[in-house]
Design an enzyme around this catalytic site. Structure first.
Site, PDB file in Angstrom:
ATOM      1  N   TRP A 103      33.760 -20.196 -59.829  1.00 17.72           N
ATOM      2  CA  TRP A 103      33.378 -18.839 -59.420  1.00 17.72           C
ATOM      3  C   TRP A 103      33.555 -17.881 -60.580  1.00 17.72           C
ATOM      4  CZ3 TRP A 103      30.298 -19.018 -55.665  1.00 17.72           C
ATOM      5  CH2 TRP A 103      30.515 -19.846 -54.543  1.00 17.72           C
ATOM      6  N   ASP A 172      38.308 -10.782 -58.469  1.00 18.22           N
ATOM      7  CA  ASP A 172      37.619 -11.396 -57.328  1.00 18.22           C
ATOM      8  C   ASP A 172      38.707 -12.027 -56.464  1.00 18.22           C
ATOM      9  OD1 ASP A 172      36.269 -12.973 -55.519  1.00 18.22           O
ATOM     10  OD2 ASP A 172      35.186 -14.166 -57.014  1.00 18.22           O
ATOM     11  N   LYS A 196      36.386 -15.424 -45.924  1.00 17.38           N
ATOM     12  CA  LYS A 196      37.458 -16.406 -46.100  1.00 17.38           C
ATOM     13  C   LYS A 196      38.752 -15.962 -45.437  1.00 17.38           C
ATOM     14  CE  LYS A 196      35.022 -18.510 -49.726  1.00 17.38           C
ATOM     15  NZ  LYS A 196      34.351 -18.107 -50.955  1.00 17.38           N
TER      16      LYS A 196
HETATM   17  C1  LIG Z   1      33.474 -18.113 -51.840  1.00 18.63           C
HETATM   18  C2  LIG Z   1      33.740 -17.434 -53.116  1.00 18.63           C
HETATM   19  C3  LIG Z   1      32.737 -16.724 -53.795  1.00 18.63           C
HETATM   20  C4  LIG Z   1      31.314 -16.651 -53.301  1.00 18.63           C
HETATM   21  O1  LIG Z   1      31.257 -15.782 -52.243  1.00 18.63           O
HETATM   22  P1  LIG Z   1      29.877 -15.350 -51.532  1.00 18.63           P
HETATM   23  O2  LIG Z   1      30.382 -14.342 -50.564  1.00 18.63           O
HETATM   24  O3  LIG Z   1      29.309 -16.577 -50.904  1.00 18.63           O
HETATM   25  O4  LIG Z   1      28.985 -14.786 -52.569  1.00 18.63           O
HETATM   26  C5  LIG Z   1      33.086 -16.063 -54.951  1.00 18.63           C
HETATM   27  N1  LIG Z   1      34.343 -16.097 -55.438  1.00 18.63           N
HETATM   28  C6  LIG Z   1      35.320 -16.790 -54.826  1.00 18.63           C
HETATM   29  C7  LIG Z   1      36.694 -16.796 -55.405  1.00 18.63           C
HETATM   30  C8  LIG Z   1      35.043 -17.464 -53.647  1.00 18.63           C
HETATM   31  O5  LIG Z   1      36.024 -18.151 -53.031  1.00 18.63           O
END
Ligand SMILES: *Cc1c(COP(=O)(O)O)cnc(C)c1O
Length: 360
Positions: A103, A172, A196
């Site tokens: 990511w 993030d 999540k």
């Molecule tokens: C799941 C995830 C993403 C992607 O997220 P989307 O909402 O599907 O764009 C980005 N960064 C991390 C750390 C993730 O766990």
């Protein structure tokens, strides 16, 4: 509720049962409005009140002051990979990215595509992203430093956050949003897709320090412009109304648990139970280095792929679902987000001990 599985999905993922029940209870008639939350105008009084309340609630959980603002955006964390460089780049300055997983590297690629100058001062790619690279020096005058606080796929997590002086720290936090206390004042901006640890897919929380809003240039797409969304209180266009509503309920659930410290304690207890099991024999082989282990995504391998397949098949038969590791790492991954109960983890650990006895 006998038919509900023990849900270890990485995302979208398990949510607190009481939140789901509240959604069900209020669904046909939201707060006496005579309609559901997904049928009402985002310009209505009732919805406006919900956004105002949720904006503040999200900041309150870990103590973000009024110097910050919560935005509710769409497009997931993936949209933020582009929005961050679009809004926060500064002419003549370089952005810095720590590469701690796939990511993180996707975030870098968006900055690159947009032609923004960037640098990657540290990466753990060569070592299968088993650890968080913490030994690096960033430019004193960097546009910002971007980190991924939890690497969902590899099961690694920053144990403490770097001090960056005047360089804005951007994180993030998609997969460890509000799983433990942190110092909000270290950050200039954090973002997280809700699906999540905070709600359904379709809404992304961005918490931004307001002084950074000045950086948003006029010539970027409106849908990605932080300054415009801040000014319109996330209602520039139609937001994910249902998503914001569920995030509101999940934030209230955290408070009902006793707040972020209680949630952190529950998460540490759950993770300890699983890691102790992984460490108690050679049968299970944890992926992440000990000093970088995640509280949220716990990853391990077994002796062979056949054994891993058997493990997943037998676990699934016992209603433990979502345990298959990400295809890039293989093996097993248990995602134990805030809503996963200690009881659920205990049941998995019992299964693991039994499986080891029979196959070890
Ligand atoms: C799941 C995830 C993403 C992607 O997220 P989307 O909402 O599907 O764009 C980005 N960064 C991390 C750390 C993730 O766990």
């Amino acid at each position: 509720m006998a038919h509900r599985v023990v849900n270890f999905n990485a995302g979208p993922a398990t949510l607190p049962l009481t939140v789901l029940q509240k959604v069900q209870e209020e669904f046909l008639d939201y707060h006496g409005e005579g309609m559901s939350i997904i049928e009402m105008s985002h310009r209505s009084k009732a919805f406006d009140a919900l956004v105002v309340e949720t904006e503040a609630l999200v900041r309150e959980i870990v103590g973000f002051s009024a110097d910050y603002q919560t935005l509710f955006l769409q497009g997931g964390a993936t949209a933020q990979f582009a929005a961050v460089p679009l809004n926060l780049s500064v002419a003549g300055k370089t952005a810095e990215y720590i590469d701690s997983g796939s990511w993180a590297s996707k975030a870098v690629k968006e900055a690159e595509k947009l032609g923004k100058p960037y640098r990657v001062p540290a990466s753990s790619k060569a070592d299968a992203y088993k650890y968080i690279p913490t030994d690096f020096v960033i430019g004193k005058d960097a546009a910002y430093l971007h980190i991924t606080s939890n690497n969902t796929i590899y099961g690694t997590q920053w144990q403490s956050f770097p001090g960056t002086g005047n360089v804005p720290l951007v994180a993030d936090m998609s997969s460890d949003f509000y799983c433990k206390r942190f110092d909000p004042n270290k950050f200039a901006l954090i973002y997280a897709g809700a699906q999540k640890n905070a709600g359904p897919s379709g809404v992304t929380m961005v918490i931004i320090r307001k002084d950074l809003l000045e950086r948003s240039p006029n010539n970027i797409p409106t849908i990605m412009n932080y300054q415009i969304f801040a000014k319109e209180n996330s209602l520039y266009n139609t937001p994910s109304t249902f998503g914001i509503y569920v995030v509101n309920l999940v934030m209230k659930w955290i408070k009902e648990q006793g707040g972020i410290d209680k949630v952190e304690k529950m998460n540490r207890d759950k993770a300890k139970l699983l890691y102790d099991t992984l460490d108690s024999s050679d049968f299970y082989k944890p992926h992440a280095r000990k000093d970088s282990r995640s509280l949220m995504n716990i990853t391990w391998r077994l002796g062979s792929e056949d054994l891993e397949k058997k493990f997943i098949a037998e676990a699934t038969a016992q209603k433990f679902i979502g345990l298959k590791g990400h295809r890039s790492v293989g093996g097993i991954r248990a995602s134990v987000y805030n809503a996963m109960t200690l009881k659920g983890v205990q049941q998995l650990v019992d299964f693991m001990k039994d499986f080891e006895k029979k196959n070890g």
